[in-house]
Design a protein around this motif. Sequence first.
Motif: not given
Length: 502
Positions: A144-147, A158-160, A379-380, A470-471
């Motif tokens: 996902g980090s390509l964005w 919203l969804w990491g 690490f999220p 985050a929640r």
Amino acid sequence: MSEWRRRGLLALAGVGMGAGQAPFSLWWLALLALGAVLWLLPGAASLRGAALRGWWAGAGYVLATHFWIIDPFLVDPVRHGWMAPFALLGMAGGLALIFGAGTALAHWLGWNAQSRGLALIPALLLAELFRAYGLTGFPWAPLGSLWLETPVAQTAALWGVHGLGALTLCLLLVPMALRARPGLAMGAALLSLATVAGLWHWGAGRMNVPQEPTGQVVRVVQPNAAQHLKWDPAYMPVFFNRARELTAIAGPEGARPDLIVWPETSVPALLHHADNLIAAIEEAAQGVPVLFGVQRSEAGLYYNSLGALREGEVQIYDKRHLVPFGEYMPFGELLSQWGITHLASAQGYGYAPGPEGQALLDLGPLGKGLPLICYEGIFPQDLRGFPERADWLVLVTNDAWFGQLTMPYAHLDQARMRAIETGLPMIRAANTGISAVIDAEGRVITRLGLGETGYADAPLPPPRAETPYARLGDLPVLLWGLAFLLALGAGRIAIDRRRRAS
């Protein structure tokens, strides 16, 4: 085409996927390469063939995004240089097994080309989550980090980043899975384009919402200590005094910052032997709180720590998520017999992990900071182990281990993604760069480049409201992936029963 030619193309496409990561950040090229991988993966004749296809694609991607792993072994080439090729090939081959397991799972779940294509979505999502959590985890260069250089990255709030990766797989794979029905495939492709356009618009709007400034100024200090000299007794005082002098410099019209941050292990002595050094930092700071990286020992154990010096007192955070084979050595006593030792710690078999549930750093009027040390920033989940919400993130690191080609840029991008996910600004101090102040939308407000010596003052950006990610963390995405897999599994069972009945 022959199977070996297909595997070669998968490996090349996997390399192309790496173009979406820093410092290249060619998101459109990465999407094209990912599309090629997803086109070439299905259709294997066996479970083993499907696993091998995934392995080749994964190996190409890992080689393209992780080749910096050889640099730490070249800091002391006489002692560790022989390990470098084994580290690179072992990492590429080992992490590629996770991709191979994902493609094998998709092949097993599907009953035709269409279902196997769709099954790649939850299977590869679960592979990415295993890479992030399994065996201590190593989610470097998540899909996902390509964005990150586009407004679509804002949806990580919203969804990491793993949810963003799953969305990317859906956008590409659903039209491909329906290619046997051109009308449906075209409709799905248009829906994917519309989804990207909608998320792009939403993200751009999120980035343009004005935020009330905090009125506080932070300073990041970058002493630029080359790794091969960092622990040389002749140079340790040079680098320390350099950081101290940068701390003492007054801003415009004699103004002082509200917080000063030094990098990881920037104090060249164990904490309980560093009273004179701490006093020198306090004198240079002139009453301004200082965060500094330091090593410490307690009860025979050694810790990689962050100290918070305020009003003569030092709060301590001990790094919890250690680097395997770098900061601690699994089976260290056994492996040391073959000359295999850790790299970063000079103490015994490495550092001990800090305790869970540590408190945030309380800096009074500045609010509370959530501390991270180097590796923890990828690490999220490491931002969720604290009892209350922070006002800002702080990450201290020493990327001098990893050269200047790609790793420091990619590590900075990981920090930017953590800011988006949490809705919190981040202060990042790196020994040799890249030091930066990052706002809650992941934008770099100020930075010090690689190899620069100096400091940078910047306003501390304000936090946003707590984000859904985050929640809730990765749990919703995990449950969605498992539900998708269960639905496919139920479909396969139903098809198998129908075939046996006929």
